[in-house]
Design an enzyme around this catalytic site. Structure first.
Site, PDB file in Angstrom:
ATOM      1  CE1 TYR A 119       0.797  -0.549   4.529  1.00 27.26           C
ATOM      2  CE2 TYR A 119       0.449   1.805   4.247  1.00 27.26           C
ATOM      3  CZ  TYR A 119       0.931   0.747   4.998  1.00 27.26           C
ATOM      4  OH  TYR A 119       1.538   0.979   6.205  1.00 27.26           O
ATOM      5  CB  CYS A 120       1.746   3.943  -1.589  1.00 26.02           C
ATOM      6  SG  CYS A 120       0.795   3.966  -3.116  1.00 26.02           S
ATOM      7  CB  THR A 121      -0.184   8.409  -0.057  1.00 26.56           C
ATOM      8  OG1 THR A 121       1.003   8.369   0.738  1.00 26.56           O
ATOM      9  CG2 THR A 121      -1.104   9.490   0.460  1.00 26.56           C
TER      10      THR A 121
END
Ligand SMILES: [Zn+2]
Ligand SMILES: [Zn+2]
Length: 348
Positions: A198-200
């Protein structure tokens, strides 16, 4: 052919923006898909979007599109319809920014780049066509219950520091280029695990998921729309929230609180704190975490040294700034992005 860039001065463009009476909607979107002729696609996009008075910056590469734009509210639907009329972008998610005054951009720039996200990958056989599977918030929660699931955070350290998913693995580097091979290495003996990245906003982890598959991992997932979308879904659907702390975002707030947990510490005194700030000494401008007591004591500076400089007359400060190598700032890369947006875009 239409002129593809503006010949009007930045100053005049800005004045025009501030004279606009119709509110603007700021939004972002990205999509990985094969673009055979990026220059041609850029020209088409530019000509269509400029008619809709879209401002902002859009990057086009052989691997896809990445855009941050604003559009007059009345043209929003027309813009969406246009984007959806481009076959690979049919149904693309447009992430509308909340708490935004729509004044971030005053000109449209559509640029062709090598990549939409710089990844440092030199292997020509790597392709974004084989990506991990998307998970939404509910699916991610379910998958996290499986003991054979590993959650990997593909953001920078300063983002991880103030908030992350329960038991998420940090890839300890402040550049995405370095993180990709590191993630492969760290997971090398866990090839049979479920890996959720995941990331932003989703753009980095989507690429990371493809890179893991490219390196022989089988069960690779990535969080659709990133933490931003996860937080929204958890709220809307009243799901269990597995993200702890704050989601760091590059706007004036420097982070959206998701839970009340404060998981970071003040970089100066070590008490629990998770408020990022930029050092008030403009010759420094370091991004760091500071508690309210230290903020008062050092007047928003990162160190005694910067505090002392801040007490000098402006002329003296200027002289010192001229001689400083700003390379000492560990958050150098993010620094430019953290300045008020108006200044940032103007110097591009
Ligand atoms: Zn402190
Ligand atoms: Zn400083």
């Amino acid at each position: 052919m239409a002129v593809l860039h503006n010949r009007i001065s930045q100053k005049e463009l800005k004045e025009r923006l501030y004279q606009e009476t119709e509110p603007r909607i700021t939004l972002s979107f990205y999509h990985y898909f094969p673009v055979p002729d990026p220059a041609n696609f850029r020209d088409e996009l530019y000509q269509s979007l400029v008619k809709l008075k879209v401002f902002g910056r859009i990057y086009i590469a052989h691997e896809g599109i990445n855009a941050q734009v604003s559009v007059p509210a009345g043209n929003f639907e027309a813009m969406r319809d246009y984007l959806h009329s481009i076959a690979p972008l049919a149904g693309i998610r447009l992430n509308v920014a909340v708490d935004d005054d729509g004044k971030s951009f005053w000109v449209l720039k559509v640029k062709v780049r090598e990549k939409i996200v710089a990844d440092g990958i030199t292997d020509n056989s790597f392709s974004m066509e084989n990506k991990g599977r998307y998970v939404d918030a509910a699916e991610m929660n379910d998958l996290m219950k499986d003991p054979d699931t590993v959650v990997i955070d593909m953001r920078n350290h300063y983002e991880f520091e103030v908030g992350h998913f329960e038991n998420a693995l940090e890839i300890p580097s402040d550049t995405f280029r370095e993180q990709l091979p590191m993630a492969v290495q760290m997971m090398n003996d866990k090839k049979d695990k479920n890996i959720i990245m995941y990331c932003t906003g989703g753009i980095r982890c989507e690429k990371a998921s493809a890179f893991m598959l490219h390196n022989g991992f089988k069960n690779v997932f990535h969080l659709a729309g990133g933490i931003i979308n996860y937080a929204q879904q958890v709220k809307e659907m009243d799901l269990e929230n597995k993200f702890i702390g704050k989601n760091f975002v590059f706007d004036d707030r420097l982070g959206e609180r998701i839970t009340d947990d404060v998981i970071a510490k003040c970089h100066q005194c070590g008490i629990p704190a998770d408020t990022h700030t930029n050092c008030r000494n403009s010759g420094c401008h370091l991004l760091f975490i500071q508690c309210t007591a230290c903020a008062e004591k050092y007047e928003g500076c990162c160190s005694q040294e910067c505090y002392d400089i801040l007490q000098l007359p402006e002329e003296e400060q200027k002289k010192i700034r001229a001689g400083i190598d700003k390379g000492r700032n560990i958050f150098n890369k993010s620094k430019a992005r953290l300045r008020p947006k108006i200044k940032k875009t103007g110097s591009e």
